[in-house]
Design an enzyme around this catalytic site. Structure first.
Site, PDB file in Angstrom:
ATOM      1  N   ASP A   1       0.855  -1.176   0.000  1.00 46.44           N
ATOM      2  CA  ASP A   1       0.000   0.000   0.000  1.00 46.44           C
ATOM      3  C   ASP A   1       0.899   1.236   0.000  1.00 46.44           C
ATOM      4  OD1 ASP A   1       0.917   0.386   2.546  1.00 46.44           O
ATOM      5  OD2 ASP A   1      -0.986   0.070   3.535  1.00 46.44           O
TER       6      ASP A   1
ATOM      7  N   ASP B   1      -8.270  -7.493   0.362  1.00 51.07           N
ATOM      8  CA  ASP B   1      -7.367  -7.714   1.494  1.00 51.07           C
ATOM      9  C   ASP B   1      -8.099  -7.292   2.751  1.00 51.07           C
ATOM     10  OD1 ASP B   1      -5.874  -5.112   2.949  1.00 51.07           O
ATOM     11  OD2 ASP B   1      -6.862  -4.646   1.062  1.00 51.07           O
TER      12      ASP B   1
ATOM     13  N   CYS C   1     -11.851 -29.643   6.700  1.00 49.94           N
ATOM     14  CA  CYS C   1     -10.870 -28.607   6.367  1.00 49.94           C
ATOM     15  C   CYS C   1      -9.480 -29.238   6.306  1.00 49.94           C
ATOM     16  CB  CYS C   1     -10.915 -27.494   7.405  1.00 49.94           C
ATOM     17  SG  CYS C   1      -9.635 -26.226   7.165  1.00 49.94           S
TER      18      CYS C   1
ATOM     19  N   CYS D   1      -6.570 -27.503   6.367  1.00 51.76           N
ATOM     20  CA  CYS D   1      -5.521 -26.598   6.849  1.00 51.76           C
ATOM     21  C   CYS D   1      -4.627 -27.321   7.853  1.00 51.76           C
ATOM     22  CB  CYS D   1      -6.148 -25.345   7.480  1.00 51.76           C
ATOM     23  SG  CYS D   1      -6.661 -25.556   9.201  1.00 51.76           S
TER      24      CYS D   1
ATOM     25  N   HIS E   1      -5.554 -21.394  10.135  1.00 54.98           N
ATOM     26  CA  HIS E   1      -6.874 -21.867   9.713  1.00 54.98           C
ATOM     27  C   HIS E   1      -7.651 -20.770   8.993  1.00 54.98           C
ATOM     28  CE1 HIS E   1     -10.867 -23.684   9.679  1.00 54.98           C
ATOM     29  NE2 HIS E   1     -11.292 -22.506  10.122  1.00 54.98           N
TER      30      HIS E   1
ATOM     31  N   CYS F   1      -6.507 -28.026  11.290  1.00 57.30           N
ATOM     32  CA  CYS F   1      -7.597 -29.002  11.290  1.00 57.30           C
ATOM     33  C   CYS F   1      -7.133 -30.414  10.953  1.00 57.30           C
ATOM     34  CB  CYS F   1      -8.686 -28.568  10.302  1.00 57.30           C
ATOM     35  SG  CYS F   1      -9.601 -27.101  10.841  1.00 57.30           S
TER      36      CYS F   1
END
Length: 378
Positions: free
Chosen positions: A89, A271, A309, A311, A340, A314
């Site tokens: 940014d 974002d 999930c 991830c 996660h 998980c």
């Protein structure tokens, strides 16, 4: 540079080609303010959870460690060991968030550093120079993110100045990209549309900045206090006036529901700090809404955060164990929740892209919003 693959209504499925790789859109950019995701998440982790773009903050990196240091280290990609696209940014949001520490004038903005109080001056040229030192893939134009609410006269003056700043940003980036010692001579500049909730100011500004033929465009100054309905209305009215053959980025937004609504209105890039910030406080996303793992009901829960999930959290750990880590203030608890949540957002974008390709985005969005509304802790 941007290739539109297909549309489903106004929802766009595209590819954005950059010097650091191809970005599949719509995309969620994982926010690493100071060149790191808060919550002890490494760039190796980002690779594993399907991150396409990392976003860093120009102002914060200018203050610490200093953009000259990052330049001497070979630029952000080398510094943080990340080979995919990075968006920086411009520092413009700090014009908004550090309102008590700054003074705006035509040349730029004078800040007092929130770290040590020293005076910093940043204008369009300085912002481009800092971002060039950082060598990000995409640099954002320097703008003013006006407060909400703001009266019409203030907003019009602010937007007019932002337009003048954008012209200066473009000229400075072209100069920097022409220098032989610039690290990334293919750095791309995105312009930012401002105007608060004034539809006519927004539309007129969109028309003006579209004439500059930049690689991409953003909608700034939303999610700063206005209602979701106002935000969706502005997106709907302004997006048609931004170049459709370029990516459109909705800055700092938002919740999974916000993303679903904005994709339907033609937005490509997103974002937000929500997934990492909420994760650090034990709030985790699921297809049925959010869970607060601090709740006593999870003390003996041997289920993963979300069944199915994939991830890192998980695949291995239970809600009960993660709750224990959070209660014990063990860093691993925050880390697992952040991993996660970022995986959840990145995977949500994969599903969105697939739904657009298969021309079923409307039904997909309806199904997801219904699921979120159920409340995971019902």
């Amino acid at each position: 540079m941007y290739r539109l693959i297909c549309k489903d209504g106004n929802a766009k499925r595209g590819e954005f080609h950059t010097v650091h790789g191809v970005i599949q859109t719509p995309v969620f950019m994982n926010v690493g303010t100071a060149a790191a995701i808060k919550g002890a998440v490494s760039t190796m982790d980002l690779q594993e959870i399907g991150t396409q773009v990392e976003l860093s903050n120009t102002y914060h990196l200018h203050v610490r460690p200093g953009d000259e240091i990052v330049r001497k280290m070979g630029g952000l990609h080398k510094f943080m060991v990340w080979d995919k696209p990075i968006l920086t940014d411009s520092g413009g949001f700090q014009v908004f968030s550090l309102a008590g520490l700054r003074k705006i004038k035509e040349e730029g903005v004078q800040f007092h550093s929130h770290i040590d109080g020293r005076i910093i001056f940043m204008g369009p040229e300085e912002s481009m120079q800092i971002q060039s030192n950082l060598a990000s893939t995409i640099a954002m134009a320097f703008d003013e993110c006006a407060p909400y609410p703001a009266d019409r006269e203030y907003m019009q003056n602010s937007v007019d100045r932002t337009t003048r700043w954008l012209v200066r940003c473009k000229a400075e980036m072209e100069r920097l990209n022409s220098l032989p010692d610039t690290i990334n001579r293919h750095q791309l500049l995105f312009g930012i549309n401002q105007g608060g909730v004034y539809e006519d100011i927004r539309v007129e500004h969109a028309k003006k900045i579209a004439e500059l033929e930049l690689p991409g465009y953003a909608l700034g100054g939303l999610a700063v206090g206005e209602s979701h309905e106002q935000m969706y209305y502005i997106i709907e009215k302004v997006v048609p006036y931004l170049p459709q053959e370029k990516p459109i980025y909705l800055m700092g937004v938002g919740t999974p529901a916000n993303i679903l609504e904005a994709v339907e209105r033609g937005v490509d890039f997103f974002d937000c700090v929500y997934p990492s910030r909420n994760g650090r406080h034990g709030h985790v996303y699921t297809k049925w809404g959010k869970l607060n793992l601090f709740n006593a009901k999870y003390e003996l829960d041997d289920m993963p955060i979300e069944e199915g999930c994939k991830c890192p959290a998980c695949r291995t750990y239970s809600r009960g164990y993660i709750r224990h880590l959070l209660k014990a203030k063990e860093m691993l608890g925050m880390r697992l929740c952040v991993l996660h949540n970022l995986y959840f957002y990145n995977h949500l974008m994969e599903e969105i892209r697939e739904a657009i390709e298969e021309n079923r985005y409307a039904s997909y969005k309806k199904e997801k919003l219904y699921g979120f509304s159920q409340g995971a802790e019902r």
